[in-house]
Design a protein around this motif. Structure first.
Motif, mmCIF file in Angstrom:
data_model
loop_
_atom_site.group_PDB
_atom_site.id
_atom_site.type_symbol
_atom_site.label_atom_id
_atom_site.label_comp_id
_atom_site.label_asym_id
_atom_site.label_seq_id
_atom_site.Cartn_x
_atom_site.Cartn_y
_atom_site.Cartn_z
ATOM 1 N N ALA A 90 0.818 -1.215 0.000
ATOM 2 C CA ALA A 90 0.000 0.000 0.000
ATOM 3 C C ALA A 90 0.850 1.263 0.000
ATOM 4 O O ALA A 90 0.448 2.292 -0.551
ATOM 5 N N ALA A 91 2.039 1.196 0.625
ATOM 6 C CA ALA A 91 2.893 2.383 0.732
ATOM 7 C C ALA A 91 3.868 2.523 -0.422
ATOM 8 O O ALA A 91 4.580 3.529 -0.502
ATOM 9 N N ARG A 92 3.912 1.555 -1.312
ATOM 10 C CA ARG A 92 4.934 1.547 -2.352
ATOM 11 C C ARG A 92 4.843 2.772 -3.261
ATOM 12 O O ARG A 92 5.831 3.488 -3.469
ATOM 13 N N ILE A 93 3.658 3.040 -3.795
ATOM 14 C CA ILE A 93 3.512 4.151 -4.748
ATOM 15 C C ILE A 93 3.688 5.511 -4.069
ATOM 16 O O ILE A 93 4.429 6.371 -4.563
ATOM 17 N N PRO A 94 3.027 5.800 -2.903
ATOM 18 C CA PRO A 94 3.257 7.098 -2.275
ATOM 19 C C PRO A 94 4.696 7.324 -1.857
ATOM 20 O O PRO A 94 5.226 8.439 -2.014
ATOM 21 N N LEU B 49 7.343 6.007 -3.258
ATOM 22 C CA LEU B 49 8.117 6.233 -4.479
ATOM 23 C C LEU B 49 7.949 7.669 -4.958
ATOM 24 O O LEU B 49 8.924 8.298 -5.394
ATOM 25 N N PHE B 50 6.731 8.198 -4.852
ATOM 26 C CA PHE B 50 6.501 9.599 -5.219
ATOM 27 C C PHE B 50 7.291 10.533 -4.299
ATOM 28 O O PHE B 50 7.893 11.518 -4.755
ATOM 29 N N ILE B 51 7.301 10.233 -2.989
ATOM 30 C CA ILE B 51 8.049 11.060 -2.036
ATOM 31 C C ILE B 51 9.541 10.991 -2.333
ATOM 32 O O ILE B 51 10.243 12.015 -2.293
ATOM 33 N N ALA B 52 10.043 9.795 -2.630
ATOM 34 C CA ALA B 52 11.467 9.649 -2.934
ATOM 35 C C ALA B 52 11.847 10.416 -4.199
ATOM 36 O O ALA B 52 12.897 11.069 -4.247
ATOM 37 N N THR B 53 10.973 10.360 -5.205
ATOM 38 C CA THR B 53 11.260 11.105 -6.437
ATOM 39 C C THR B 53 11.297 12.609 -6.178
ATOM 40 O O THR B 53 12.192 13.320 -6.661
ATOM 41 N N GLY B 54 10.321 13.096 -5.404
ATOM 42 C CA GLY B 54 10.322 14.522 -5.067
ATOM 43 C C GLY B 54 11.509 14.913 -4.212
ATOM 44 O O GLY B 54 12.066 16.010 -4.370
#
Length: 248
Positions: free
Chosen positions: A66-70, A72-77
């Motif tokens: 469940a936390a994978r996509i959010p 990943l978005f935080i890491a990219t930002g």
């Protein structure tokens, strides 16, 4: 979405009142947003993960999925914040930010991760109908909640039609080659919308046959909210806030 809904329906805290879990998750999120300390953000992150796994009994693999996509978005930002772009003579130059900027980027990433864990705790322990029922009791317009619930059901109908179509094409060797796979996906997408509309029409007919009067009602399996538990949660949040302010 299926895994999240499965966890929300089968966790240990399923029968606890949605208001208690909502108060806890939003209160801890507010603490994270109000605090400027690294230790507080780390404590919020670890506390919500512990409550989700050890308290509600959600498996680590479900939390990670469940936390994978959010995350990943935080890491990219966060990585994007580590670099600055300047234009000199129409030529862009990319440079690493200062040590202070790196610290700020890491702090933002940590705080965002802590807030995401608060939301994941609520999503993995409380189904959407329970939250909508709570909002209705607090004055939310019934039509708005019904529209949200219907859209939620339509998403499940869409996923069911998509999975059934893929299984049917796979049984007919529709994915044995690249060209055949593209053709099969095209046929699946072309037939998906009419099938979803047909299933939605059957849902509407079924509701009408069961005496639908314009209001979607659900049987609640939750216990009533306890004032004592709400008071305890509020006291814990106040103590935690005072400690975060004292620590710094």
């Amino acid at each position: 979405m299926r895994a999240i809904d499965r966890c929300a329906q089968t966790n240990r805290w399923r029968r606890h009142a949605a208001g208690e879990k909502l108060f806890l998750s939003l209160g801890v999120m507010a603490l994270s947003l109000l605090s400027a300390g690294w230790s507080t953000q780390a404590a919020v992150l670890l506390a919500m993960l512990a409550l989700t796994h050890f308290g509600a009994g959600i498996a680590w693999r479900d939390i990670a999925a469940a936390a994978r996509i959010p995350l990943l978005f935080i890491a990219t930002g966060g990585v994007a914040q580590l670099f600055s772009v300047t234009v000199v003579g129409y030529v862009p130059h990319i440079a690493l930010v200062s040590d202070e900027g790196i610290g700020q980027a890491c702090f933002v990433a940590l705080r965002s991760s802590a807030c995401v864990c608060c939301l994941l705790f609520l999503a993995l322990t409380t189904p959407l109908p329970s939250i909508l029922q709570l909002l209705q009791r607090k004055g939310l317009n019934a039509e708005i909640s019904d529209i949200a619930m219907v859209m939620f059901r339509i998403i499940w109908v869409l996923l069911d039609c998509l999975n059934a179509g893929r299984q049917s094409l796979d049984a007919r060797l529709g994915y044995t080659g690249k060209r055949r796979m593209l053709k099969s996906n095209g046929l699946l997408l072309a037939s998906l919308l009419p099938r979803v509309f047909a299933r939605a029409r059957r849902m509407e007919t079924g509701l009408a046959a069961r005496g639908y009067t314009g209001r979607l009602d659900f049987i609640s399996v939750e216990k009533p909210a306890s004032r004592i538990r709400l008071l305890v949660i509020g006291m814990i949040l106040l103590v935690f806030y005072a400690l975060s302010r004292w620590i710094g």
